[in-house]
Scaffold this motif. Structure first.
Motif, PDB file in Angstrom:
ATOM      1  N   LEU A 157       0.830  -1.217   0.000  1.00 49.25           N
ATOM      2  CA  LEU A 157       0.000   0.000   0.000  1.00 49.25           C
ATOM      3  C   LEU A 157       0.866   1.268   0.000  1.00 49.25           C
ATOM      4  O   LEU A 157       0.463   2.298  -0.533  1.00 49.25           O
ATOM      5  CB  LEU A 157      -0.937   0.016   1.215  1.00 49.25           C
ATOM      6  N   ARG A 158       2.041   1.189   0.592  1.00 52.46           N
ATOM      7  CA  ARG A 158       2.960   2.348   0.585  1.00 52.46           C
ATOM      8  C   ARG A 158       3.298   2.756  -0.844  1.00 52.46           C
ATOM      9  O   ARG A 158       3.552   3.925  -1.122  1.00 52.46           O
ATOM     10  CB  ARG A 158       4.272   2.011   1.307  1.00 52.46           C
ATOM     11  N   VAL A 159       3.345   1.755  -1.730  1.00 55.33           N
ATOM     12  CA  VAL A 159       3.782   2.011  -3.104  1.00 55.33           C
ATOM     13  C   VAL A 159       2.625   2.496  -3.990  1.00 55.33           C
ATOM     14  O   VAL A 159       2.840   2.969  -5.101  1.00 55.33           O
ATOM     15  CB  VAL A 159       4.419   0.727  -3.712  1.00 55.33           C
ATOM     16  N   VAL A 160       1.392   2.380  -3.482  1.00 53.43           N
ATOM     17  CA  VAL A 160       0.221   2.713  -4.299  1.00 53.43           C
ATOM     18  C   VAL A 160       0.158   4.203  -4.623  1.00 53.43           C
ATOM     19  O   VAL A 160       0.004   4.595  -5.782  1.00 53.43           O
ATOM     20  CB  VAL A 160      -1.082   2.228  -3.608  1.00 53.43           C
ATOM     21  N   SER A 161       0.275   5.039  -3.587  1.00 53.80           N
ATOM     22  CA  SER A 161       0.209   6.483  -3.852  1.00 53.80           C
ATOM     23  C   SER A 161       0.912   7.233  -2.720  1.00 53.80           C
ATOM     24  O   SER A 161       1.053   6.694  -1.617  1.00 53.80           O
ATOM     25  CB  SER A 161      -1.240   6.957  -3.976  1.00 53.80           C
ATOM     26  N   VAL A 209       0.553  -4.247  -6.420  1.00 55.01           N
ATOM     27  CA  VAL A 209       0.402  -2.794  -6.278  1.00 55.01           C
ATOM     28  C   VAL A 209      -0.522  -2.243  -7.364  1.00 55.01           C
ATOM     29  O   VAL A 209      -1.401  -1.417  -7.094  1.00 55.01           O
ATOM     30  CB  VAL A 209       1.788  -2.108  -6.329  1.00 55.01           C
ATOM     31  N   MET A 266      -4.054  -3.085  -6.582  1.00 55.48           N
ATOM     32  CA  MET A 266      -4.529  -2.245  -5.475  1.00 55.48           C
ATOM     33  C   MET A 266      -4.936  -0.863  -5.980  1.00 55.48           C
ATOM     34  O   MET A 266      -5.961  -0.313  -5.583  1.00 55.48           O
ATOM     35  CB  MET A 266      -3.431  -2.095  -4.416  1.00 55.48           C
ATOM     36  N   ARG A 267      -4.101  -0.309  -6.876  1.00 51.31           N
ATOM     37  CA  ARG A 267      -4.408   1.018  -7.456  1.00 51.31           C
ATOM     38  C   ARG A 267      -5.760   0.981  -8.179  1.00 51.31           C
ATOM     39  O   ARG A 267      -6.560   1.899  -8.066  1.00 51.31           O
ATOM     40  CB  ARG A 267      -3.318   1.436  -8.440  1.00 51.31           C
ATOM     41  N   GLU A 297      -4.345   7.049  -8.590  1.00 52.90           N
ATOM     42  CA  GLU A 297      -3.286   7.228  -9.586  1.00 52.90           C
ATOM     43  C   GLU A 297      -1.930   7.101  -8.899  1.00 52.90           C
ATOM     44  O   GLU A 297      -1.794   7.401  -7.710  1.00 52.90           O
ATOM     45  CB  GLU A 297      -3.389   8.626 -10.215  1.00 52.90           C
ATOM     46  N   CYS A 298      -0.940   6.670  -9.667  1.00 48.71           N
ATOM     47  CA  CYS A 298       0.425   6.619  -9.130  1.00 48.71           C
ATOM     48  C   CYS A 298       1.069   7.991  -9.348  1.00 48.71           C
ATOM     49  O   CYS A 298       1.406   8.347 -10.477  1.00 48.71           O
ATOM     50  CB  CYS A 298       1.232   5.535  -9.831  1.00 48.71           C
ATOM     51  N   ASP A 299       1.210   8.751  -8.271  1.00 49.68           N
ATOM     52  CA  ASP A 299       1.761  10.102  -8.383  1.00 49.68           C
ATOM     53  C   ASP A 299       3.237  10.162  -7.983  1.00 49.68           C
ATOM     54  O   ASP A 299       3.756  11.236  -7.712  1.00 49.68           O
ATOM     55  CB  ASP A 299       0.959  11.067  -7.496  1.00 49.68           C
ATOM     56  N   PHE A 300       3.861   9.007  -7.895  1.00 53.85           N
ATOM     57  CA  PHE A 300       5.272   8.970  -7.494  1.00 53.85           C
ATOM     58  C   PHE A 300       6.185   9.262  -8.683  1.00 53.85           C
ATOM     59  O   PHE A 300       5.860   8.927  -9.828  1.00 53.85           O
ATOM     60  CB  PHE A 300       5.642   7.578  -6.966  1.00 53.85           C
ATOM     61  N   LEU A 354       9.592   5.959  -6.015  1.00 52.98           N
ATOM     62  CA  LEU A 354       9.180   4.553  -6.015  1.00 52.98           C
ATOM     63  C   LEU A 354      10.345   3.638  -5.647  1.00 52.98           C
ATOM     64  O   LEU A 354      10.201   2.708  -4.848  1.00 52.98           O
ATOM     65  CB  LEU A 354       8.649   4.161  -7.403  1.00 52.98           C
ATOM     66  N   ILE A 382      11.081   3.830  -1.869  1.00 49.84           N
ATOM     67  CA  ILE A 382      10.120   3.097  -1.028  1.00 49.84           C
ATOM     68  C   ILE A 382      10.322   1.587  -1.182  1.00 49.84           C
ATOM     69  O   ILE A 382      10.283   0.843  -0.197  1.00 49.84           O
ATOM     70  CB  ILE A 382       8.667   3.480  -1.375  1.00 49.84           C
ATOM     71  N   ASN A 396      11.069  -0.992   1.742  1.00 50.07           N
ATOM     72  CA  ASN A 396      10.206  -2.164   1.974  1.00 50.07           C
ATOM     73  C   ASN A 396      11.000  -3.472   1.980  1.00 50.07           C
ATOM     74  O   ASN A 396      10.654  -4.406   2.704  1.00 50.07           O
ATOM     75  CB  ASN A 396       9.120  -2.246   0.896  1.00 50.07           C
TER      76      ASN A 396
END
Lengths: 285, 172
Positions: free
Chosen positions: A29-33, B142, B145-146, B152-155, B160, B163, B167
């Motif tokens: 979930l950390r990687v989602v947004s 991931v 999940m989105r 949206e992926c705003d990274f 990314l 993180i 992880n």
């Protein structure tokens, strides 16, 4: 206002939802947004870094640490250290334990207010016997800084002829980390005379001011290599020392003075001595 | 609309009124407190209306769930982290939630019912709907999940990578 997306849910409800997820799902979930990352980090990361042990070694220009934890999420407490560590860092999972090894260049931390953790509970902090972090004045100062914010149940420290005088400064360190069990080991077995420092009034008076209830003193590594069976007491001086330590509020003493198994050990003196202690109504092992 | 054993009138955020039995509202900490605060005789008919910050469509779903669960024991059993599990949703509840999957705004409906259960303090419904959302995410990639969470992926690529590196410290 109608809740249109997950970001509209109150934080306490989001916490309730993610509490049903596994650690790997929470990490994903950390990687989602970005906002989920911001939300999840404090949910995943335990407030306190709980370690079963933390070993400290001194390499030439580096500190090497090995840490073990039962909760994998605890590893997130090491992220800040990643920025200053050298490349030889690794994390591995062995059975149910997570272990982290990391080397940190001393010159990157000695001149800044760096401490290992903001808040940590360490069951056993051990200076390693091989490549030990010798307790010179400068190293003791650095150790205090590194352990700032740590609570340590048991602390094991090594001394040699050059560093034994630092023993008088150790009780204040024990107070700072709220230690309950202190283990002092003399590095070389042929330096038995160094044990005299533990018998000094100055050291014992300072020890009394700590919360330490268990004391281990020896010429070998004691619990690091496994406990020595029995309590070897060699001489009248040792009997006297035990009495002094008990008067400091210590309720459990382990002494390994390399004399237990030799011929002529006066076992007949040990039983009356223990009986004598028992009448003082203390819990003494 | 009239439900069996009419006792409490609820006024919704969009101006509708619904009258329901106290047998149902006893599961709502919010409504029960509102009635207590009115300091009226339990047998008084009718009670003053209780305003709830829930829209009519969502309240209908809440009442449908309450009707099915009207005989559930109270208080709702609190569970520790160790006791909590997401795979114990009763069959009726699973079917109840699955009905929304045919709706275009099914995810919004789930969020709306979660929010309503929270506002009305209906612990059983809140627990079930939170588990339902968790189960949708559970074990997904991931990207999946989105899609489920419609985010949206705003990274940036660098963020990314950072993180994922962090992880990796926690993963098996």
């Amino acid at each position: 206002m109608k809740c249109k997306e997950i970001a509209d849910l109150p934080p306490e409800i989001l916490t309730l939802i993610v509490s049903n997820l596994s650690l790997n799902d929470m990490l994903n979930l950390r990687v989602v947004s970005p906002w989920l990352n911001e939300f999840m980090m404090p949910v995943i990361k335990p407030d306190t870094c709980a370690l079963t042990f933390l070993d400290l070694k001194k390499l030439k220009n580096h500190l090497a640490i090995i840490a073990e934890m039962t909760d994998r999420a605890t590893a997130l407490h090491f992220i800040d250290m990643l920025a200053i560590s050298s490349s030889s860092t690794k994390a591995r999972t062995k059975e149910k334990m997570k272990q982290i090894q990391m080397t940190i260049p001393i010159d990157r931390i000695s001149h800044v207010d760096f401490s290992f953790f903001k808040s940590a509970r360490i069951a056993h902090f051990r200076v390693a016997k091989i490549l030990p972090f010798t307790l010179t004045v400068a190293h003791l100062k650095l150790l205090r800084q590194l352990l700032l914010g740590c609570t340590i149940d048991q602390i094991s420290l090594f001394f040699d002829a050059a560093t034994i005088v630092q023993i008088f400064e150790i009780p204040s360190l024990l107070i700072a980390v709220n230690a309950k069990h202190a283990e002092f080991i003399v590095q070389n077995m042929d330096q038995r005379d160094l044990l005299e420092y533990f018998r000094t009034h100055e050291f014992l008076a300072r020890l009394e001011a700590t919360d330490v209830k268990e004391l281990s003193i020896g010429l070998t590594t004691l619990s690091i290599l496994g406990p020595v069976p029995g309590g070897p007491i060699e001489s009248e001086t040792d009997f006297e020392f035990i009495k002094q330590v008990i008067n400091c509020g210590i309720t459990k003493i382990t002494m390994d003075l390399e004399g237990c198994e030799r011929d002529g050990f006066e076992r007949f003196r040990l039983l009356p001595f223990i009986r004598d202690l028992a009448v003082s109504s203390r819990h003494v092992e | 609309r009239i439900y069996p054993l009419m006792r409490v009138t609820l006024t919704t955020s969009d101006g509708a009124s619904v009258t329901v039995s106290r047998q149902l509202t006893k599961h709502s900490g919010f409504i029960e407190k509102a009635i207590t605060d009115m300091a009226v005789d339990d047998n008084a008919v009718p009670l003053s209306a209780v305003a709830v910050d829930v829209d009519d469509a969502t309240l209908k779903l809440v009442i449908e769930w309450l009707t099915e669960h009207r005989d559930d024991a109270l208080p709702y059993p609190e569970k520790t982290d160790e006791e909590r599990r997401a795979d114990d949703i009763p069959a009726w509840d699973q079917a109840f939630v699955q009905k929304w999957d045919t709706k275009e705004d099914q995810q919004q409906t789930l969020y709306a019912v979660i929010t309503a259960a929270d506002k009305l303090d209906i612990k059983g419904l809140l627990d079930m709907t939170c588990k339902t959302l968790a189960n949708k995410i559970n074990g997904k990639t991931v990207e999946e999940m989105r899609e489920i969470l419609q985010l949206e992926c705003d990274f940036t690529e660098e963020e990314l990578a950072e993180i994922r590196k962090e992880n990796a410290w926690c993963e098996n």
